[in-house]
Scaffold this motif. Structure first.
Motif, PDB file in Angstrom:
ATOM      1  N   GLY A 129       0.810  -1.218   0.000  1.00 41.21           N
ATOM      2  CA  GLY A 129       0.000   0.000   0.000  1.00 41.21           C
ATOM      3  C   GLY A 129       0.843   1.268   0.000  1.00 41.21           C
ATOM      4  O   GLY A 129       0.392   2.314  -0.464  1.00 41.21           O
ATOM      5  N   GLN A 130       2.072   1.181   0.507  1.00 44.73           N
ATOM      6  CA  GLN A 130       2.957   2.357   0.527  1.00 44.73           C
ATOM      7  C   GLN A 130       3.352   2.744  -0.895  1.00 44.73           C
ATOM      8  O   GLN A 130       3.330   3.919  -1.252  1.00 44.73           O
ATOM      9  CB  GLN A 130       4.206   2.052   1.366  1.00 44.73           C
ATOM     10  CG  GLN A 130       3.906   1.879   2.833  1.00 44.73           C
ATOM     11  CD  GLN A 130       3.569   3.199   3.505  1.00 44.73           C
ATOM     12  OE1 GLN A 130       4.345   4.142   3.473  1.00 44.73           O
ATOM     13  NE2 GLN A 130       2.397   3.280   4.101  1.00 44.73           N
ATOM     14  N   MET A 131       3.721   1.743  -1.689  1.00 46.33           N
ATOM     15  CA  MET A 131       4.044   2.012  -3.094  1.00 46.33           C
ATOM     16  C   MET A 131       2.811   2.545  -3.815  1.00 46.33           C
ATOM     17  O   MET A 131       2.876   3.517  -4.561  1.00 46.33           O
ATOM     18  CB  MET A 131       4.584   0.737  -3.753  1.00 46.33           C
ATOM     19  CG  MET A 131       4.902   0.872  -5.250  1.00 46.33           C
ATOM     20  SD  MET A 131       6.074   2.188  -5.687  1.00 46.33           S
ATOM     21  CE  MET A 131       7.657   1.381  -5.467  1.00 46.33           C
ATOM     22  N   GLU A 132       1.657   1.917  -3.559  1.00 47.14           N
ATOM     23  CA  GLU A 132       0.425   2.347  -4.231  1.00 47.14           C
ATOM     24  C   GLU A 132       0.066   3.777  -3.863  1.00 47.14           C
ATOM     25  O   GLU A 132      -0.371   4.558  -4.705  1.00 47.14           O
ATOM     26  CB  GLU A 132      -0.725   1.403  -3.878  1.00 47.14           C
ATOM     27  CG  GLU A 132      -0.548   0.019  -4.483  1.00 47.14           C
ATOM     28  CD  GLU A 132      -1.733  -0.890  -4.218  1.00 47.14           C
ATOM     29  OE1 GLU A 132      -2.611  -0.511  -3.411  1.00 47.14           O
ATOM     30  OE2 GLU A 132      -1.754  -1.976  -4.825  1.00 47.14           O
ATOM     31  N   ALA A 133       0.269   4.126  -2.593  1.00 50.26           N
ATOM     32  CA  ALA A 133      -0.050   5.490  -2.163  1.00 50.26           C
ATOM     33  C   ALA A 133       0.847   6.484  -2.899  1.00 50.26           C
ATOM     34  O   ALA A 133       0.378   7.507  -3.407  1.00 50.26           O
ATOM     35  CB  ALA A 133       0.127   5.630  -0.656  1.00 50.26           C
ATOM     36  N   GLY A 134       2.142   6.180  -2.985  1.00 50.34           N
ATOM     37  CA  GLY A 134       3.076   7.055  -3.697  1.00 50.34           C
ATOM     38  C   GLY A 134       2.672   7.206  -5.156  1.00 50.34           C
ATOM     39  O   GLY A 134       2.576   8.320  -5.674  1.00 50.34           O
ATOM     40  N   LEU A 135       2.395   6.072  -5.797  1.00 48.98           N
ATOM     41  CA  LEU A 135       2.000   6.109  -7.213  1.00 48.98           C
ATOM     42  C   LEU A 135       0.719   6.907  -7.399  1.00 48.98           C
ATOM     43  O   LEU A 135       0.611   7.711  -8.318  1.00 48.98           O
ATOM     44  CB  LEU A 135       1.802   4.690  -7.752  1.00 48.98           C
ATOM     45  CG  LEU A 135       3.044   3.801  -7.868  1.00 48.98           C
ATOM     46  CD1 LEU A 135       2.662   2.418  -8.392  1.00 48.98           C
ATOM     47  CD2 LEU A 135       4.096   4.439  -8.771  1.00 48.98           C
ATOM     48  N   SER A 136      -0.250   6.690  -6.480  1.00 54.59           N
ATOM     49  CA  SER A 136      -1.552   7.355  -6.639  1.00 54.59           C
ATOM     50  C   SER A 136      -1.432   8.869  -6.506  1.00 54.59           C
ATOM     51  O   SER A 136      -2.294   9.609  -6.944  1.00 54.59           O
ATOM     52  CB  SER A 136      -2.558   6.819  -5.619  1.00 54.59           C
ATOM     53  OG  SER A 136      -2.349   7.441  -4.362  1.00 54.59           O
ATOM     54  N   LEU A 137      -0.337   9.327  -5.893  1.00 55.15           N
ATOM     55  CA  LEU A 137      -0.135  10.774  -5.758  1.00 55.15           C
ATOM     56  C   LEU A 137       0.629  11.349  -6.949  1.00 55.15           C
ATOM     57  O   LEU A 137       0.955  12.530  -6.968  1.00 55.15           O
ATOM     58  CB  LEU A 137       0.643  11.070  -4.471  1.00 55.15           C
ATOM     59  CG  LEU A 137      -0.132  10.823  -3.169  1.00 55.15           C
ATOM     60  CD1 LEU A 137       0.807  10.796  -1.980  1.00 55.15           C
ATOM     61  CD2 LEU A 137      -1.205  11.892  -2.975  1.00 55.15           C
ATOM     62  N   GLY A 138       0.939  10.495  -7.920  1.00 60.07           N
ATOM     63  CA  GLY A 138       1.636  10.983  -9.105  1.00 60.07           C
ATOM     64  C   GLY A 138       3.143  10.862  -9.001  1.00 60.07           C
ATOM     65  O   GLY A 138       3.866  11.345  -9.868  1.00 60.07           O
ATOM     66  N   MET A 139       3.622  10.232  -7.932  1.00 61.64           N
ATOM     67  CA  MET A 139       5.063  10.009  -7.825  1.00 61.64           C
ATOM     68  C   MET A 139       5.456   8.829  -8.712  1.00 61.64           C
ATOM     69  O   MET A 139       4.663   7.918  -8.914  1.00 61.64           O
ATOM     70  CB  MET A 139       5.455   9.723  -6.372  1.00 61.64           C
ATOM     71  CG  MET A 139       5.258  10.922  -5.447  1.00 61.64           C
ATOM     72  SD  MET A 139       5.312  10.482  -3.683  1.00 61.64           S
ATOM     73  CE  MET A 139       7.063  10.253  -3.437  1.00 61.64           C
ATOM     74  N   SER A 140       6.682   8.859  -9.229  1.00 61.67           N
ATOM     75  CA  SER A 140       7.158   7.722 -10.017  1.00 61.67           C
ATOM     76  C   SER A 140       7.522   6.593  -9.062  1.00 61.67           C
ATOM     77  O   SER A 140       7.672   6.822  -7.856  1.00 61.67           O
ATOM     78  CB  SER A 140       8.375   8.121 -10.840  1.00 61.67           C
ATOM     79  OG  SER A 140       9.457   8.376  -9.966  1.00 61.67           O
ATOM     80  N   SER A 141       7.692   5.381  -9.601  1.00 59.79           N
ATOM     81  CA  SER A 141       8.033   4.282  -8.694  1.00 59.79           C
ATOM     82  C   SER A 141       9.438   4.489  -8.115  1.00 59.79           C
ATOM     83  O   SER A 141       9.688   4.121  -6.975  1.00 59.79           O
ATOM     84  CB  SER A 141       7.897   2.922  -9.379  1.00 59.79           C
ATOM     85  OG  SER A 141       8.665   2.879 -10.535  1.00 59.79           O
ATOM     86  N   ALA A 142      10.338   5.110  -8.889  1.00 59.79           N
ATOM     87  CA  ALA A 142      11.684   5.388  -8.353  1.00 59.79           C
ATOM     88  C   ALA A 142      11.611   6.402  -7.211  1.00 59.79           C
ATOM     89  O   ALA A 142      12.253   6.235  -6.170  1.00 59.79           O
ATOM     90  CB  ALA A 142      12.597   5.898  -9.453  1.00 59.79           C
ATOM     91  N   GLN A 143      10.811   7.456  -7.395  1.00 62.71           N
ATOM     92  CA  GLN A 143      10.642   8.455  -6.326  1.00 62.71           C
ATOM     93  C   GLN A 143      10.046   7.816  -5.085  1.00 62.71           C
ATOM     94  O   GLN A 143      10.487   8.070  -3.966  1.00 62.71           O
ATOM     95  CB  GLN A 143       9.719   9.590  -6.797  1.00 62.71           C
ATOM     96  CG  GLN A 143      10.389  10.591  -7.716  1.00 62.71           C
ATOM     97  CD  GLN A 143       9.377  11.554  -8.338  1.00 62.71           C
ATOM     98  OE1 GLN A 143       8.211  11.231  -8.505  1.00 62.71           O
ATOM     99  NE2 GLN A 143       9.862  12.735  -8.687  1.00 62.71           N
ATOM    100  N   THR A 144       9.035   6.969  -5.278  1.00 60.63           N
ATOM    101  CA  THR A 144       8.387   6.330  -4.137  1.00 60.63           C
ATOM    102  C   THR A 144       9.365   5.402  -3.434  1.00 60.63           C
ATOM    103  O   THR A 144       9.421   5.343  -2.208  1.00 60.63           O
ATOM    104  CB  THR A 144       7.141   5.544  -4.592  1.00 60.63           C
ATOM    105  OG1 THR A 144       6.349   6.392  -5.408  1.00 60.63           O
ATOM    106  CG2 THR A 144       6.332   5.082  -3.407  1.00 60.63           C
TER     107      THR A 144
END
Lengths: 246, 221
Positions: free
Chosen positions: B119-134
């Motif tokens: 869910g942490q990765m999903e939350a980052g992605l859902s905010l428009g962050m890239s997977s590398a940024q997350t």
């Protein structure tokens, strides 16, 4: 064009996990300012549907059209799409190593490169809006479930999305904390936010929805304004479901 | 068995001789853990990434290192690479220890990264962050924190394993103990004394790791 702008349009959306077809030819449209509520039993595909719109699940067929543009996950920059489509999760998914304020300013700082000062100001405004301004400097672990979810809503709003998706936002909450989260979502609806909500709260759906879709086994069985679907459901399966939950 | 009085007497007498080897043991351990942590982090990221061949490469490395004894690895590096490039005793030993611990540290990091709720990765992605940024801003800080207790454990292992450097003639703690016992035929005394040194360092270090863990526990949910 007198019709309001189409924000989300799904055409024959299909999704499978292995051999299991979870979504079968989903078609729907959500227009600007509308609140679209998905109801149905667990495992009917509601969450998968909403997750496909944010590309947390990748569709296997059909079209996902966001604000008039058909999105191809292989070609289009999904981070751009997701900036316009916010998401609130059942389990909040706050960042535990960051304070409430840091949770809210994270994406504006990193993605939009907003100045720290501006991001903070906006974050405090949003936290105030969800009634948690005084919690800005605490860590999520010290918040109640309802407070966590309101922070998650503020965090999502900080990216100024055009559309908000809610995936069972109150399902993980103690009953006495459900109200405060629903109140926050209602407030957003009043402000004209376009929203898609998966929920089991039928009273809330009745009150806030412009459209309610009942899903069963990966299909939308019935889609209608709330008065119609709750008072006069046309499909037998909708009736059965509502009899069980109401 | 040497008497307590004799042990204490010898401990005090040899104290000055042990200072330099003690320092060398520290240097070996710290240098190898730093290099090993860098190796471990890169290998762990390779393993969780979707870079083609990355996982295979990481798995080959981990299998080779975990499948062979450290003493063999030290000798291979020291004698084997000697013909290509003379690393010297210190860096041969340090690199061997680093490459060795790197494999275990990689597994520590990989486990920690994969233990973070998806869910942490999903939350980052859902905010428009890239997977590398997350990965960098959300997953890694949490994963690194979870890695600290097992990393502390690995540090202790590396400290003790540094004694194997005695076999490529490094003048570290164990090497001195061997020399003193060979000179005096009073083996038990010096091996007990060197055991005490290792025990002391490990206990002091464990204390600091525990303190750090308590300090870092504050933001936990």
């Amino acid at each position: 064009m007198s019709e309001k702008q189409e924000m989300i349009r799904l055409q024959n959306l299909k999704k499978s996990f292995g051999d299991l077809e979870v979504l079968k030819d989903i078609n729907l449209t959500v227009r600007k300012g509308e609140v679209f509520v998905l109801i149905g039993a667990s495992g009917s595909g509601k969450s998968t549907l909403i997750r496909c719109i944010n590309f947390l699940e990748m569709k296997n067929g059909g079209n996902i059209i966001i604000e008039g543009k058909s999105i191809d996950p292989k070609k289009d920059d999904l981070t751009q799409v997701r900036q316009k489509v916010g998401m609130v999760f059942q389990h909040f998914n706050l960042f535990p190593h960051k304070t409430v304020l840091e949770n809210v300013i994270e994406a504006p700082l990193v993605v939009k490169k907003v100045s720290k000062e501006a991001a903070k100001q906006e974050a405090l405004h949003l936290l105030d809006k969800v009634g948690l301004a005084e919690k800005a400097d605490v860590y999520p672990s010290s918040l109640s479930g309802g407070q966590k979810q309101r922070v998650a809503i503020a965090r999502s709003l900080a990216m100024k999305p055009d559309i908000m998706l809610f995936d069972e936002p109150t399902s993980a909450l103690d009953p006495e904390l459900v109200g405060e989260v629903l109140e926050t979502i209602k407030q957003l609806a009043k402000e004209g936010m376009t929203m898609m909500i998966v929920t089991h709260e039928m009273g809330f759906a009745k009150e806030v929805a412009d459209w309610v879709a009942f899903m069963n086994q990966g299909r939308i069985v019935e889609m209608a304004p709330p008065q119609e679907i709750f008072n006069n459901p046309k499909e037998e399966r909708t009736r059965e479901f509502l009899n069980r939950v109401l | 068995m040497p008497g307590i009085a004799h042990l204490i007497q010898e401990f005090i007498r040899t104290l000055p001789f042990f200072m330099k080897p003690l320092l060398l043991t520290f240097e070996l351990t710290i240098a190898s853990v730093i290099v090993g942590t860098v190796i471990g982090l890169l290998v762990a990221l390779l393993k969780v990434s979707r870079i083609p061949g990355g996982q295979l490469l990481a798995n080959i490395y981990i299998t080779l290192i975990r499948g062979t004894p450290l003493i063999v690895q030290i000798f291979v590096l020291y004698f084997g690479f000697y013909k290509v490039i003379d690393l010297g005793q210190f860096w041969s030993a340090t690199l061997a220890l680093a490459i060795h611990s790197g494999a275990y540290i990689a597994e520590i990091f990989r486990g920690a990264i994969q233990s973070i709720d998806k869910g942490q990765m999903e939350a980052g992605l859902s905010l428009g962050m890239s997977s590398a940024q997350t990965m960098r801003r959300i997953i890694m800080p949490q994963a690194l924190k979870r890695s600290i207790p097992p990393l502390g454990n690995q540090f202790i292992l590396s400290l003790k394993e540094s004694s194997l450097a005695a076999f490529i003639a490094m003048d570290e703690l164990f090497s001195l103990a061997r020399r003193l016992s060979a000179e005096t035929f009073d083996e038990m005394t010096y091996f007990l004394i060197v055991a005490f040194y290792y025990l002391l360092i490990v206990m002091v270090f464990t204390y600091f790791v525990n303190r750090m863990e308590q300090h870092m526990a504050k933001g936990d949910s």
